[in-house]
Design a protein around this motif. Structure first.
Motif, PDB file in Angstrom:
ATOM      1  N   THR A   3      17.756  27.265  12.636  1.00  0.00           N
ATOM      2  CA  THR A   3      17.536  26.272  13.687  1.00  0.00           C
ATOM      3  C   THR A   3      17.978  24.900  13.237  1.00  0.00           C
ATOM      4  N   VAL A  30      14.832  25.938   9.081  1.00  0.00           N
ATOM      5  CA  VAL A  30      14.850  24.841  10.046  1.00  0.00           C
ATOM      6  C   VAL A  30      15.429  23.617   9.358  1.00  0.00           C
ATOM      7  N   ALA A  63      24.080  28.759  13.757  1.00  0.00           N
ATOM      8  CA  ALA A  63      22.665  28.635  14.121  1.00  0.00           C
ATOM      9  C   ALA A  63      22.316  29.553  15.289  1.00  0.00           C
ATOM     10  N   LEU A  65      19.522  28.646  17.170  1.00  0.00           N
ATOM     11  CA  LEU A  65      18.771  27.784  18.069  1.00  0.00           C
ATOM     12  C   LEU A  65      19.046  26.328  17.736  1.00  0.00           C
ATOM     13  N   ILE A  67      17.335  22.443  18.888  1.00  0.00           N
ATOM     14  CA  ILE A  67      16.193  21.824  19.557  1.00  0.00           C
ATOM     15  C   ILE A  67      16.496  20.363  19.841  1.00  0.00           C
TER      16      ILE A  67
END
Length: 182
Positions: A3, A30, A63, A65, A67
């Motif tokens: 992410t 992340v 990736a 995801l 955000i």
């Protein structure tokens, strides 16, 4: 599961770090990404955070995801950043997940992306969302691979809604127990 979470000056701390925390507890990689001139990014509360990497240094195609957090003027800075918008377009075109919260979902309406999608967002941007999307009056929502949330007060719920798309129920329950949520 990898992410990228984009940080622009004026980002909301809870909306950024609730997903960072929950997803890392689940086992995701992340990475916080600065969209500014260096790794230091100021939150909407004027806290200075050092991002992990610069936007120019990521390979977003790897990736799962991305955000887009809210916070003012962070969400405005993100929706006006052409590189970020191009990455969101890539994720839409390639059926990959995008999560956004608070004012962040205006990246779709502002840039004429994912028209007709059902989105939730902070009530202050409802009219903007309704220009070419369907506003859903719930705390979190998933439409295809777009995950949206209303704001900082629901940041943990938003983070778990994201996690539910990638991790099994047992892992989610384990993380909730560890966080004293159950």
């Amino acid at each position: 599961m990898k992410t990228y979470i984009f940080l622009a000056n004026g980002f909301e701390i809870l909306e950024t770090f609730a997903p960072v925390d929950v997803l890392k507890r689940c086992g995701a990689e992340v990475v916080t990404v600065s969209t500014e001139k260096d790794l230091l990014v100021a939150s909407s509360q004027n806290n200075i955070i050092k991002a992990d990497v610069m936007l120019s240094d990521i390979n977003y195609e790897t990736a799962d995801l991305v955000i887009i957090p809210g916070g003012y003027p962070g969400y405005v800075n993100l929706r006006e950043n052409k590189e970020v918008v191009n990455i969101v377009k890539y994720f839409l075109d390639n059926d990959k997940y995008i999560a956004s919260i608070c004012g962040g979902p205006t990246i779709f309406s502002y840039n004429n992306l994912a028209n007709g999608a059902k989105l939730t967002a902070h009530s202050s941007v409802r009219e903007e969302i309704e220009k070419n999307h369907i506003y859903v009056d719930v705390t979190t929502h998933v439409d295809r691979k777009i995950i949206t949330g209303v704001g900082a007060g629901q940041a943990i719920s938003f983070a778990f809604k994201i996690a539910e798309q990638f991790f099994d129920k047992e892992k989610i329950e384990e993380v909730k127990q560890g966080m004293e949520i159950v």
